[in-house]
Scaffold this motif. Structure first.
Motif, PDB file in Angstrom:
ATOM      1  N   VAL A 138       0.834  -1.196   0.000  1.00 45.89           N
ATOM      2  CA  VAL A 138       0.000   0.000   0.000  1.00 45.89           C
ATOM      3  C   VAL A 138       0.871   1.249   0.000  1.00 45.89           C
ATOM      4  O   VAL A 138       1.886   1.317   0.708  1.00 45.89           O
ATOM      5  CB  VAL A 138      -0.934  -0.001   1.233  1.00 45.89           C
ATOM      6  N   LEU A 139       0.488   2.224  -0.780  1.00 45.44           N
ATOM      7  CA  LEU A 139       1.206   3.494  -0.832  1.00 45.44           C
ATOM      8  C   LEU A 139       1.025   4.251   0.480  1.00 45.44           C
ATOM      9  O   LEU A 139      -0.098   4.471   0.933  1.00 45.44           O
ATOM     10  CB  LEU A 139       0.674   4.330  -1.997  1.00 45.44           C
ATOM     11  N   VAL A 140       2.130   4.660   1.098  1.00 48.33           N
ATOM     12  CA  VAL A 140       2.054   5.396   2.364  1.00 48.33           C
ATOM     13  C   VAL A 140       2.592   6.820   2.252  1.00 48.33           C
ATOM     14  O   VAL A 140       2.512   7.584   3.219  1.00 48.33           O
ATOM     15  CB  VAL A 140       2.813   4.649   3.490  1.00 48.33           C
ATOM     16  N   GLY A 141       3.118   7.195   1.106  1.00 48.21           N
ATOM     17  CA  GLY A 141       3.582   8.565   0.955  1.00 48.21           C
ATOM     18  C   GLY A 141       4.227   8.794  -0.395  1.00 48.21           C
ATOM     19  O   GLY A 141       4.760   7.869  -1.014  1.00 48.21           O
ATOM     20  N   ILE A 142       4.169  10.033  -0.869  1.00 47.80           N
ATOM     21  CA  ILE A 142       4.794  10.410  -2.134  1.00 47.80           C
ATOM     22  C   ILE A 142       5.577  11.700  -1.939  1.00 47.80           C
ATOM     23  O   ILE A 142       5.330  12.463  -1.003  1.00 47.80           O
ATOM     24  CB  ILE A 142       3.767  10.596  -3.276  1.00 47.80           C
ATOM     25  N   GLY A 143       6.528  11.935  -2.834  1.00 49.63           N
ATOM     26  CA  GLY A 143       7.322  13.154  -2.780  1.00 49.63           C
ATOM     27  C   GLY A 143       8.063  13.348  -4.082  1.00 49.63           C
ATOM     28  O   GLY A 143       7.841  12.632  -5.048  1.00 49.63           O
ATOM     29  N   PHE A 144       8.968  14.311  -4.111  1.00 52.30           N
ATOM     30  CA  PHE A 144       9.749  14.568  -5.304  1.00 52.30           C
ATOM     31  C   PHE A 144      11.156  14.966  -4.899  1.00 52.30           C
ATOM     32  O   PHE A 144      11.414  15.345  -3.745  1.00 52.30           O
ATOM     33  CB  PHE A 144       9.127  15.690  -6.149  1.00 52.30           C
ATOM     34  N   LYS A 145      12.068  14.867  -5.846  1.00 51.73           N
ATOM     35  CA  LYS A 145      13.436  15.338  -5.641  1.00 51.73           C
ATOM     36  C   LYS A 145      13.738  16.385  -6.694  1.00 51.73           C
ATOM     37  O   LYS A 145      13.629  16.127  -7.886  1.00 51.73           O
ATOM     38  CB  LYS A 145      14.432  14.188  -5.763  1.00 51.73           C
ATOM     39  N   ALA A 306       8.179  14.509   3.341  1.00 54.68           N
ATOM     40  CA  ALA A 306       7.689  13.191   2.941  1.00 54.68           C
ATOM     41  C   ALA A 306       7.891  12.182   4.063  1.00 54.68           C
ATOM     42  O   ALA A 306       7.046  11.320   4.303  1.00 54.68           O
ATOM     43  CB  ALA A 306       8.414  12.725   1.683  1.00 54.68           C
ATOM     44  N   LYS A 307       8.992  12.278   4.762  1.00 56.06           N
ATOM     45  CA  LYS A 307       9.256  11.377   5.893  1.00 56.06           C
ATOM     46  C   LYS A 307       8.176  11.508   6.959  1.00 56.06           C
ATOM     47  O   LYS A 307       7.687  10.510   7.503  1.00 56.06           O
ATOM     48  CB  LYS A 307      10.630  11.695   6.483  1.00 56.06           C
ATOM     49  N   LYS A 308       7.757  12.725   7.246  1.00 49.23           N
ATOM     50  CA  LYS A 308       6.724  12.945   8.255  1.00 49.23           C
ATOM     51  C   LYS A 308       5.378  12.379   7.795  1.00 49.23           C
ATOM     52  O   LYS A 308       4.634  11.802   8.589  1.00 49.23           O
ATOM     53  CB  LYS A 308       6.592  14.446   8.551  1.00 49.23           C
ATOM     54  N   VAL A 309       5.074  12.572   6.502  1.00 53.75           N
ATOM     55  CA  VAL A 309       3.815  12.053   5.967  1.00 53.75           C
ATOM     56  C   VAL A 309       3.795  10.533   6.029  1.00 53.75           C
ATOM     57  O   VAL A 309       2.787   9.920   6.409  1.00 53.75           O
ATOM     58  CB  VAL A 309       3.602  12.545   4.526  1.00 53.75           C
TER      59      VAL A 309
END
Length: 321
Positions: A138-145, A306-309
């Motif tokens: 399951v997806l638990v978070g997304i982000g970008f670099k 993203a780590k917090k999310v």
């Protein structure tokens, strides 16, 4: 209109506490007109200077195709430069959607639909496998670099999504953390350490958003970043695992925009690398697994937000049945 009428229409002589002659009123009008004209000229000059400054800054930025591949790759595993990091998920924790399968072991999801990473416009599937499977990730978070070039141009190199298995999370972390309030859990350093230490089934998917990356430069910077983290975590580790990992990124592999690169940690401590669904290699090393995912949920992550999310969403999954 006569001169006297012009003066009377623009200057109310009775506003002053002393008598004013018509000549003085004319001088006052002229002074005000001159002041307004000078003010407009100064504003136009300031705008012109700003435009020239911006044009000069843009002129010294090298064309995107001339930016070195190493410069791009160096920012792949480092934290986002932008100080204004946008929230990666608009609703980091929402009620799970009702699944068609009535099996109680089917994991619930934190997303009602496949989310889109806002900076790159890349969509991530909520489930990587059939959502009727109890082992579905399951997806638990997304982000970008992203990276900034000469403080003028911003390049969004890739988007990433982090996936975990709810069943595995509950079994290994639930007994210790199920009773913790979510806000307290997000501030608990032991929680992040346990996410890395418990050999959970974790997967991070990188989706390339920029065409200028080469697989060789990506390999080199991964080896550098992972080497530093391995040294910090366990100086006595077998660094041969790092060379084996890097050998999987051969020069014949192309990674244009849209390429999906998956890194999967298994419960027995194996790190599997896939590109567009095809496995290119696997390394059995718990230290390497820990060092790799430390880049996303450990110290100095690629994206702190993203780590917090991710922590918030994992906390929600621990407490759900």
């Amino acid at each position: 209109m006569k001169p006297n009428q012009l003066i009377t229409s623009h200057v109310d002589i009775h506003r002053f506490s002393f008598p004013m002659r018509e000549e003085q009123a004319v001088q006052l009008i002229l002074a005000r007109l001159a002041s307004a004209t000078i003010g407009r000229l100064l504003n136009e000059q300031q705008r012109a200077c700003n435009l020239l400054t911006l044009a000069g800054a843009v002129a010294i930025v090298p064309p995107l195709e001339n930016i070195s591949s190493m410069m791009l790759a160096e920012s792949i595993t480092s934290r986002n430069i932008d100080s204004d990091i946008r929230r990666l998920v608009d609703q980091p924790y929402v009620e799970g959607k009702c699944l068609s399968c009535a099996c109680p072991s089917v994991p619930s999801t934190i997303f009602q639909e496949d989310p889109i990473e806002p900076k790159t416009g890349i969509k991530f599937p909520t489930f990587l496998e059939d959502d009727s499977s109890p082992s579905a990730a399951v997806l638990v978070g997304i982000g970008f670099k992203g990276m900034r070039v000469m403080r003028v141009k911003n390049l969004n190199l890739y988007a990433f999504g982090l996936y975990m298995q709810p069943t595995s999370i509950r079994e290994k972390l639930g007994p210790k953390y199920a009773s913790f309030p979510t806000d307290k859990l997000m501030e608990n350093p032991d929680f992040y350490s346990d996410l890395l230490r418990e050999n959970l089934d974790i997967r991070v998917r990188l989706v390339v958003n920029y065409n200028g990356l080469s697989v060789g430069a990506v390999r080199d910077v991964f080896e550098k970043s992972l080497g530093l983290r391995l040294q910090k975590m366990n100086p006595n580790t077998d660094f041969h695992c790092l060379k084996t990992f890097g050998s999987h990124f051969t020069e014949d592999i192309a990674i244009p925009s849209g390429t999906k690169i998956d890194f999967c940690q298994t419960s027995d401590g194996k790190l599997i690398t896939e590109i567009d669904g095809k496995q290119i290699g696997a390394v059995r090393s718990k230290d390497l697994c820990k060092a790799f995912f430390d880049m996303y949920i450990g110290d100095s992550p690629v994206s702190l937000e993203a780590k917090k999310v991710v922590a918030q969403n994992v906390a929600g999954l621990i407490g759900r049945r």
